[in-house]
Design a protein around this motif. Sequence first.
Motif, short mmCIF file in Angstrom:
data_model
loop_
_atom_site.label_atom_id
_atom_site.label_comp_id
_atom_site.label_asym_id
_atom_site.label_seq_id
_atom_site.Cartn_x
_atom_site.Cartn_y
_atom_site.Cartn_z
N THR A 2 0.85 -1.18 0.00
CA THR A 2 0.00 0.00 0.00
C THR A 2 0.88 1.23 0.00
N THR A 3 0.62 2.15 -0.93
CA THR A 3 1.41 3.36 -1.04
C THR A 3 0.53 4.56 -0.73
N VAL A 4 1.04 5.46 0.09
CA VAL A 4 0.34 6.69 0.44
C VAL A 4 1.21 7.86 0.02
N LYS A 5 0.61 8.81 -0.70
CA LYS A 5 1.31 10.05 -1.08
C LYS A 5 0.48 11.20 -0.56
N LEU A 21 -4.15 13.74 -0.90
CA LEU A 21 -3.72 12.47 -0.31
C LEU A 21 -4.15 11.35 -1.25
N SER A 22 -3.24 10.45 -1.57
CA SER A 22 -3.62 9.30 -2.38
C SER A 22 -3.22 8.03 -1.65
N VAL A 23 -4.08 7.02 -1.75
CA VAL A 23 -3.82 5.70 -1.18
C VAL A 23 -4.05 4.70 -2.29
N VAL A 24 -3.04 3.87 -2.56
CA VAL A 24 -3.14 2.87 -3.61
C VAL A 24 -2.75 1.52 -3.04
N ASP A 25 -3.63 0.54 -3.23
CA ASP A 25 -3.33 -0.84 -2.86
C ASP A 25 -3.38 -1.66 -4.14
N GLU A 26 -2.21 -1.94 -4.70
CA GLU A 26 -2.12 -2.65 -5.97
C GLU A 26 -2.66 -4.07 -5.87
N THR A 27 -2.46 -4.73 -4.72
CA THR A 27 -2.93 -6.11 -4.59
C THR A 27 -4.46 -6.18 -4.59
N ALA A 28 -5.12 -5.22 -3.99
CA ALA A 28 -6.59 -5.19 -3.99
C ALA A 28 -7.13 -4.54 -5.25
N GLY A 29 -6.26 -3.83 -6.00
CA GLY A 29 -6.69 -3.17 -7.23
C GLY A 29 -7.59 -1.97 -6.99
N ARG A 30 -7.33 -1.27 -5.88
CA ARG A 30 -8.15 -0.11 -5.56
C ARG A 30 -7.27 1.05 -5.13
N GLY A 31 -7.81 2.25 -5.30
CA GLY A 31 -7.10 3.45 -4.88
C GLY A 31 -8.08 4.58 -4.65
N VAL A 32 -7.64 5.59 -3.92
CA VAL A 32 -8.47 6.75 -3.67
C VAL A 32 -7.57 7.98 -3.63
N VAL A 33 -8.06 9.08 -4.18
CA VAL A 33 -7.39 10.37 -4.06
C VAL A 33 -8.35 11.28 -3.31
N GLU A 97 -1.23 -0.73 11.33
CA GLU A 97 -1.76 0.24 12.30
C GLU A 97 -1.30 1.67 12.00
N ALA A 98 -0.07 1.83 11.54
CA ALA A 98 0.43 3.17 11.21
C ALA A 98 -0.38 3.78 10.06
N LEU A 99 -0.78 2.96 9.11
CA LEU A 99 -1.61 3.43 8.00
C LEU A 99 -2.96 3.91 8.52
N ARG A 100 -3.57 3.12 9.38
CA ARG A 100 -4.87 3.51 9.95
C ARG A 100 -4.78 4.82 10.70
N LYS A 101 -3.71 4.99 11.48
CA LYS A 101 -3.55 6.23 12.25
C LYS A 101 -3.37 7.43 11.33
N SER A 102 -2.62 7.27 10.25
CA SER A 102 -2.38 8.40 9.35
C SER A 102 -3.63 8.81 8.58
N LEU A 103 -4.60 7.92 8.47
CA LEU A 103 -5.82 8.21 7.73
C LEU A 103 -7.03 8.47 8.61
N MET A 104 -6.86 8.46 9.93
CA MET A 104 -7.99 8.53 10.84
C MET A 104 -8.87 9.77 10.63
N GLY A 105 -8.30 10.92 10.47
CA GLY A 105 -9.11 12.12 10.28
C GLY A 105 -9.98 12.02 9.03
N TYR A 106 -9.44 11.45 7.96
CA TYR A 106 -10.19 11.31 6.73
C TYR A 106 -11.30 10.27 6.90
#
Length: 153
Positions: A2-5, A21-33, A97-106
């Motif tokens: 999972t890549t976050v920019k 903010l972009s989140v891409v999960d290549e294995t799941a084939g999904r992303g969000v900006v 868990e670090a990913l979840r924390k960085s996205l909590m506000g969103y």
Amino acid sequence: MTTVKKISMPHNGGTKEYHILSVVDETAGRGVVITRWGKAGAWGQCEAKNFENDDGFTLGSIVDDYFSQRMRDKETRGYKRPPRGVEELSYASLGDEALRKSLMGYERKIPEAMAWLYGGASDAATASPGAETDPVPENVDAATKSNPLWGTW
């Protein structure tokens, strides 16, 4: 993987900011900006655009193109790219868990756009409608803690 920019772009006038903010999960084939804008220092407004990989293209490049397009659009409208540029983070999985924390506000502001990251309804989507679930500080008296409207402003 999972890549976050993310990038925060202040306006030349100094009174407003634009965040991407972009989140891409290549294995799941999904992303969000997710774009967020408003008065400097305030949360402001949010908008999300979800992407799914169903056309054979590399999802990361599609999301990166959209991310870059939003950045260029804002640069032409008086927002400036910070010297540190785009911050890019990688996580082993969506369960990190670090990913979840960085996205909590969103997650709290736009739960419908973030639900896929957590395998269904997000924590914020299951909370009472319109209510923010802020923790009650330790030094608050019992009468305030028992108030059902605590933290919903």
